[in-house]
Design a protein around this motif. Structure first.
Motif, short mmCIF file in Angstrom:
data_model
loop_
_atom_site.label_atom_id
_atom_site.label_comp_id
_atom_site.label_asym_id
_atom_site.label_seq_id
_atom_site.Cartn_x
_atom_site.Cartn_y
_atom_site.Cartn_z
N ASN A 7 -1.63 3.25 -7.34
CA ASN A 7 -1.59 1.90 -8.05
C ASN A 7 -2.67 1.83 -9.12
O ASN A 7 -3.83 1.40 -8.48
N SER A 9 -3.28 -0.67 -11.22
CA SER A 9 -3.69 -1.85 -11.51
C SER A 9 -4.77 -2.42 -10.80
O SER A 9 -4.86 -2.20 -9.86
N ARG A 11 -4.87 -5.23 -9.81
CA ARG A 11 -4.33 -6.44 -8.89
C ARG A 11 -3.80 -5.81 -7.80
O ARG A 11 -2.73 -4.95 -8.05
N ALA A 12 -4.25 -5.85 -6.60
CA ALA A 12 -3.40 -5.28 -5.47
C ALA A 12 -2.02 -5.71 -5.24
O ALA A 12 -1.14 -5.15 -4.60
N HIS A 13 -1.61 -7.11 -5.38
CA HIS A 13 -0.49 -7.40 -5.46
C HIS A 13 0.44 -7.77 -6.67
O HIS A 13 0.96 -8.81 -6.84
N THR A 16 2.98 -4.01 -10.91
CA THR A 16 2.95 -2.57 -10.55
C THR A 16 2.97 -2.50 -9.03
O THR A 16 3.61 -1.56 -8.49
N ALA A 17 2.27 -3.10 -8.35
CA ALA A 17 2.40 -2.86 -6.79
C ALA A 17 3.90 -3.28 -6.12
O ALA A 17 4.62 -2.45 -5.38
N GLN A 38 -4.94 1.91 -4.08
CA GLN A 38 -4.92 1.14 -5.28
C GLN A 38 -6.45 1.80 -6.08
O GLN A 38 -7.52 1.72 -5.25
N HIS A 41 -8.81 -0.99 -9.78
CA HIS A 41 -10.00 -1.82 -9.66
C HIS A 41 -11.33 -1.13 -9.41
O HIS A 41 -12.43 -1.90 -9.48
N SER A 82 1.25 1.85 -13.31
CA SER A 82 0.27 1.31 -14.33
C SER A 82 0.56 0.00 -15.14
O SER A 82 2.01 0.13 -15.34
#
Length: 205
Positions: A7, A9, A11-13, A16-17, A38, A41, A82
């Motif tokens: 992942n 991104s 953002r974890a949620h 993309t997730a 992930q 970040h 992504s």
């Protein structure tokens, strides 16, 4: 069999997730093990072309890249997701992939690759194309779905409204599972394709 999903991104949620989770459900239904990491970040630096990986067998910067490398070597497939930033992939993800693919000495031939991208509106096709190049330079078959592997959504979770995008992810996962299983059977019967010694040229000689 196992698929590693990255992942890209921060953002974890985010969307993309969401796309990757749709694929993960199908992989599990197909009896395929998955792991999502992930990476978007993380403070991943870019390659500095030092060449030390040729001596060490891994990147000289001992960070998430080397951790992912161990999992990538054991995986039958790699999914890279992504968000779209300025019609391009997240720079952190690109830095990770550049170092990952360059520094790892293990063969990637016939590991299956797939890229998925998420955006509010535009830049999806160019980002999708950018990520696929990591697979095609490494002898990795690229899994396809029913359309370009993209999902639309601005705010986190908004992609759930993109019914077609979610279906694309499910179709992609089913096709990828079929391709990995087919390759596994082919390897048992025929082995891997013959590989010639590499020829490297440039444009001045």
């Amino acid at each position: 069999m196992k698929v590693l999903l990255l992942n890209g991104s921060p953002r974890a949620h985010g969307n993309t997730a969401l796309a990757l989770s749709q694929m993960e459900e199908i992989f599990h239904a197909e009896g395929i093990e998955t792991e999502i990491i992930q990476v978007g970040h993380l403070p991943v630096r870019s390659c500095i072309a030092c060449g030390q990986c040729r001596k060490l067998g891994k990147c000289v910067f001992d960070d998430i890249v080397n951790e992912v490398a161990e999992k990538f070597e054991q995986a039958d497939g790699l999914v890279v997701g992504s968000p779209v930033y300025y019609a391009s992939a997240n720079a952190t993800l690109v830095a990770l992939l550049t170092r990952l693919f360059y520094s790892t000495p293990f063969p990637k031939t016939m590991k299956v690759g797939a890229a998925v991208v998420a955006a509010r509106r535009g830049g999806l096709s160019s980002t999708f194309d950018e990520l696929n190049k990591f697979f095609t330079i490494s002898g990795m078959p690229v899994a396809s779905g029913q359309y370009w592997n993209s999902i639309h959504g601005g705010a986190p979770g908004e992609g759930v409204q993109d019914a077609e995008g979610l279906q694309i992810m499910r179709t992609l996962a089913r096709n990828m599972a079929f391709l990995m299983k087919s390759i596994a059977l082919g390897k048992e019967k025929y082995g891997l394709p013959e590989k010639e010694k590499g020829i490297f040229t440039n444009f001045i000689r």
